[in-house]
Design a protein around this motif. Structure first.
Motif, PDB file in Angstrom:
ATOM      1  N   ALA A 219       0.825  -1.217   0.000  1.00  0.00           N
ATOM      2  CA  ALA A 219       0.000   0.000   0.000  1.00  0.00           C
ATOM      3  C   ALA A 219       0.854   1.259   0.000  1.00  0.00           C
ATOM      4  O   ALA A 219       0.494   2.268  -0.606  1.00  0.00           O
ATOM      5  CB  ALA A 219      -0.929   0.004   1.213  1.00  0.00           C
ATOM      6  N   GLY A 220       1.983   1.216   0.695  1.00  0.00           N
ATOM      7  CA  GLY A 220       2.870   2.366   0.768  1.00  0.00           C
ATOM      8  C   GLY A 220       4.297   1.917   0.992  1.00  0.00           C
ATOM      9  O   GLY A 220       4.536   0.805   1.493  1.00  0.00           O
ATOM     10  N   TYR A 221       5.255   2.746   0.614  1.00  0.00           N
ATOM     11  CA  TYR A 221       6.663   2.361   0.769  1.00  0.00           C
ATOM     12  C   TYR A 221       7.506   3.612   0.976  1.00  0.00           C
ATOM     13  O   TYR A 221       7.256   4.658   0.368  1.00  0.00           O
ATOM     14  CB  TYR A 221       7.161   1.624  -0.481  1.00  0.00           C
ATOM     15  N   ASN A 222       8.516   3.469   1.847  1.00  0.00           N
ATOM     16  CA  ASN A 222       9.473   4.541   2.096  1.00  0.00           C
ATOM     17  C   ASN A 222      10.808   4.155   1.484  1.00  0.00           C
ATOM     18  O   ASN A 222      11.377   3.123   1.822  1.00  0.00           O
ATOM     19  CB  ASN A 222       9.640   4.783   3.602  1.00  0.00           C
ATOM     20  N   TYR A 223      11.305   4.983   0.584  1.00  0.00           N
ATOM     21  CA  TYR A 223      12.641   4.821   0.031  1.00  0.00           C
ATOM     22  C   TYR A 223      13.514   5.920   0.635  1.00  0.00           C
ATOM     23  O   TYR A 223      13.468   7.072   0.203  1.00  0.00           O
ATOM     24  CB  TYR A 223      12.615   4.935  -1.493  1.00  0.00           C
ATOM     25  N   PHE A 224      14.290   5.537   1.656  1.00  0.00           N
ATOM     26  CA  PHE A 224      15.120   6.542   2.327  1.00  0.00           C
ATOM     27  C   PHE A 224      16.291   6.892   1.421  1.00  0.00           C
ATOM     28  O   PHE A 224      16.986   6.021   0.895  1.00  0.00           O
ATOM     29  CB  PHE A 224      15.622   6.006   3.664  1.00  0.00           C
ATOM     30  N   GLN A 225      16.522   8.207   1.247  1.00  0.00           N
ATOM     31  CA  GLN A 225      17.528   8.693   0.312  1.00  0.00           C
ATOM     32  C   GLN A 225      18.843   9.113   0.968  1.00  0.00           C
ATOM     33  O   GLN A 225      19.807   9.422   0.286  1.00  0.00           O
ATOM     34  CB  GLN A 225      16.965   9.915  -0.443  1.00  0.00           C
ATOM     35  N   GLY A 226      18.851   9.140   2.296  1.00  0.00           N
ATOM     36  CA  GLY A 226      20.007   9.683   2.992  1.00  0.00           C
ATOM     37  C   GLY A 226      19.847  11.175   3.211  1.00  0.00           C
ATOM     38  O   GLY A 226      18.971  11.826   2.638  1.00  0.00           O
ATOM     39  N   HIS A 227      20.671  11.734   4.094  1.00  0.00           N
ATOM     40  CA  HIS A 227      20.605  13.155   4.439  1.00  0.00           C
ATOM     41  C   HIS A 227      19.215  13.526   4.938  1.00  0.00           C
ATOM     42  O   HIS A 227      18.701  14.607   4.656  1.00  0.00           O
ATOM     43  CB  HIS A 227      21.019  14.028   3.257  1.00  0.00           C
ATOM     44  N   ALA A 228      18.593  12.594   5.680  1.00  0.00           N
ATOM     45  CA  ALA A 228      17.275  12.815   6.299  1.00  0.00           C
ATOM     46  C   ALA A 228      16.193  13.141   5.272  1.00  0.00           C
ATOM     47  O   ALA A 228      15.268  13.896   5.558  1.00  0.00           O
ATOM     48  CB  ALA A 228      17.358  13.910   7.366  1.00  0.00           C
ATOM     49  N   HIS A 229      16.309  12.553   4.092  1.00  0.00           N
ATOM     50  CA  HIS A 229      15.294  12.716   3.059  1.00  0.00           C
ATOM     51  C   HIS A 229      14.714  11.342   2.686  1.00  0.00           C
ATOM     52  O   HIS A 229      15.447  10.358   2.603  1.00  0.00           O
ATOM     53  CB  HIS A 229      15.884  13.371   1.802  1.00  0.00           C
ATOM     54  N   SER A 230      13.407  11.316   2.448  1.00  0.00           N
ATOM     55  CA  SER A 230      12.724  10.084   2.048  1.00  0.00           C
ATOM     56  C   SER A 230      11.826  10.339   0.852  1.00  0.00           C
ATOM     57  O   SER A 230      11.210  11.405   0.735  1.00  0.00           O
ATOM     58  CB  SER A 230      11.857   9.536   3.195  1.00  0.00           C
ATOM     59  N   LEU A 231      11.739   9.336  -0.011  1.00  0.00           N
ATOM     60  CA  LEU A 231      10.719   9.292  -1.054  1.00  0.00           C
ATOM     61  C   LEU A 231       9.646   8.314  -0.580  1.00  0.00           C
ATOM     62  O   LEU A 231       9.945   7.144  -0.317  1.00  0.00           O
ATOM     63  CB  LEU A 231      11.305   8.816  -2.377  1.00  0.00           C
ATOM     64  N   ILE A 232       8.426   8.796  -0.431  1.00  0.00           N
ATOM     65  CA  ILE A 232       7.325   7.948   0.014  1.00  0.00           C
ATOM     66  C   ILE A 232       6.355   7.764  -1.141  1.00  0.00           C
ATOM     67  O   ILE A 232       5.897   8.742  -1.741  1.00  0.00           O
ATOM     68  CB  ILE A 232       6.614   8.557   1.232  1.00  0.00           C
ATOM     69  N   GLN A 233       6.063   6.514  -1.457  1.00  0.00           N
ATOM     70  CA  GLN A 233       5.129   6.194  -2.523  1.00  0.00           C
ATOM     71  C   GLN A 233       3.867   5.568  -1.932  1.00  0.00           C
ATOM     72  O   GLN A 233       3.942   4.747  -1.023  1.00  0.00           O
ATOM     73  CB  GLN A 233       5.760   5.236  -3.538  1.00  0.00           C
ATOM     74  N   VAL A 234       2.722   5.961  -2.468  1.00  0.00           N
ATOM     75  CA  VAL A 234       1.425   5.427  -2.071  1.00  0.00           C
ATOM     76  C   VAL A 234       0.799   4.770  -3.293  1.00  0.00           C
ATOM     77  O   VAL A 234       0.723   5.378  -4.367  1.00  0.00           O
ATOM     78  CB  VAL A 234       0.504   6.539  -1.523  1.00  0.00           C
ATOM     79  N   ASN A 235       0.370   3.521  -3.139  1.00  0.00           N
ATOM     80  CA  ASN A 235      -0.168   2.722  -4.233  1.00  0.00           C
ATOM     81  C   ASN A 235      -1.666   2.971  -4.390  1.00  0.00           C
ATOM     82  O   ASN A 235      -2.465   2.553  -3.553  1.00  0.00           O
ATOM     83  CB  ASN A 235       0.109   1.237  -3.962  1.00  0.00           C
ATOM     84  N   LEU A 236      -2.053   3.619  -5.477  1.00  0.00           N
ATOM     85  CA  LEU A 236      -3.455   3.941  -5.701  1.00  0.00           C
ATOM     86  C   LEU A 236      -4.284   2.727  -6.107  1.00  0.00           C
ATOM     87  O   LEU A 236      -5.510   2.808  -6.171  1.00  0.00           O
ATOM     88  CB  LEU A 236      -3.580   5.032  -6.764  1.00  0.00           C
TER      89      LEU A 236
END
Length: 433
Positions: A219-236
């Motif tokens: 349903a959702g996923y966090n791709y941590f990028q480093g430097h306290a940044h994340s890409l969060i994806q939500v599955n529609l």
């Protein structure tokens, strides 16, 4: 980009400039930890998706692409690293270094096991969960969940069809329209962030990016990028019911994965220069900590009736939903949460071969009151991640009991939670459910 690479070079050079003589056994662990990171990155080349996040030295990532070790060789090398680390006596270490050693031993066991699985080693669900995640669970019978279904039968509005049909009619009334999903999720994440930052000091400049996607097994996923940044994806493709909005906001972002990864990066990778905390293997004990704390996040951030109030007063108007339906659905979901262990019961029987895929799908429909399509998606997750399903309900239960042990004071509970996700923490540090 040049400034970023220069900064990384300065930071990671620090691993080499601390004299070994000044660090004793800690230097020996540093060497093992670096080899472990290299091994983990090479494993990800043989088992795509094995590494969930990496933000360490770019040179190790580049070297991993040239690493020719087979999964069998990687498994053997993980065993050798485990032996080297086990030979470092705990008495020679400080208390925090002993915790580091214990965590890394478990990570190495998991790496050895996962690579052996890649080349065909067959393990039972319990053997796998113990070796990969450091836990097993006493499985109840599926029949023990029948009283929960009876409770739901009394709570879900009456109408034609089965309980699953009635449940679907109720859930359909609280699904966020796809065209409003991004706006609603952003509002939820903003509130989750506000509540978290009231208690946990995050690294300067931390941030997330949100993307709406399709065709994923989650349903959702966090791709941590480093430097306290994340890409969060939500599955529609997954119906975004109102209860899922808060869960995604807390689980993937605040105080869930984004916060845990950011604290590991700051507290352990940068301040302590423990390089093993620059890599996050998916199949490892830290997954139990990450998923359990993330699933517990909504309870911590929205205690009591605060979650229902926020959904009713803020999110429902944004989504164009009836607040009364949302409040009822939250009550239903609270009861339905008691069924969570059944997911692992079904997964275990499926993985161990006691039931086939068709039976597993049918049982998901029966005990989780979902459509055939949703049940298929759920078993697809098991096909992909196997015993990983245990990390959600069991990890959450262990984190909840650990936090409850400090009492009811909100500040104390948040402080305990920050210690837990700030690491180093292992499943052995949590209170058994």
């Amino acid at each position: 980009m040049r400034r970023l690479m220069w900064f990384l070079a300065i930071v990671w050079a620090g691993f080499a400039v601390v004299p070994a003589s000044a660090r004793g056994s800690g230097a020996a662990i540093d060497a093992i930890a670096k080899d472990y990171v290299a091994l983990s990155l090479a494993a990800s080349e043989r088992d795509p998706g094995y590494v969930d996040a990496y933000f360490g030295p770019p040179t190790l990532a580049a070297a991993a692409k040239l690493d020719q070790r087979t999964p069998s060789e990687l498994s053997a090398d993980a065993a050798r690293l485990h032996t080297r680390l086990a030979a470092i006596g705990p008495k020679t270490l400080s208390p925090i270094e002993r915790k580091r050693r214990a965590a890394l031993l478990l990570q190495l066991t998991a790496a050895q096991t996962r690579m052996a699985m890649v080349v065909g080693q067959k393990l039972s669900f319990d053997q796998e969960s113990k070796a990969l995640f450091g836990v097993t669970f006493a499985a109840p019978t599926l029949a023990s969940f029948d009283p929960v279904l009876a409770e739901l039968d009394r709570l879900v509005p009456a109408g034609p069809g089965t309980l699953a049909d009635r449940m679907k009619r109720l859930s359909d009334r609280v699904i966020v329209p796809p065209e409003k999903a991004e706006t609603v999720v952003k509002a939820a994440i903003a509130e989750c962030r506000r509540r978290t930052l009231d208690h946990i000091a995050m690294p300067p400049g931390e941030a997330i990016t949100l993307e709406m996607v399709r065709d994923k097994p989650w349903a959702g996923y966090n791709y941590f990028q480093g430097h306290a940044h994340s890409l969060i994806q939500v599955n529609l493709d997954v119906p975004l019911t109102m209860d899922m909005v808060i869960k995604l906001g807390c689980h993937e972002a605040y105080p869930g994965h984004h916060v845990l990864y950011s604290l590991y990066e700051r507290n352990l990778a940068e301040r302590r220069r423990w390089i093993e905390y620059t890599v996050f293997p998916l199949f490892a004990p830290m997954a139990l900590i990450a998923e359990g704390s993330a699933d517990y996040g909504p309870d911590l951030a929205f205690p009591g009736d605060e979650r229902i109030a926020f959904e009713r007063d803020t999110l429902s108007p944004l989504a164009g939903l009836d607040p009364a339906d949302v409040a009822l659905f939250e009550k239903v979901r609270a009861v339905q949460a008691k069924l969570a262990p059944a997911s692992a019961v079904i997964a275990r029987d499926y993985i161990d071969g006691r039931i086939d895929r068709a039976r597993a799908v049918a049982l998901k429909e029966q005990y989780f009151l979902v459509t055939p399509q949703e049940a298929q998606r759920s078993i697809r997750f098991v096909d992909t991640y196997r015993s990983y399903v245990l990390n959600y309900f069991l990890g959450r239960a262990m984190v909840a009991k650990t936090i409850a042990a400090v009492g009811t004071n909100p500040a104390a509970r948040w402080a305990a939670f920050e210690r837990l996700i700030g690491g180093p923490t292992t499943p052995d540090d949590l209170v058994a459910p």
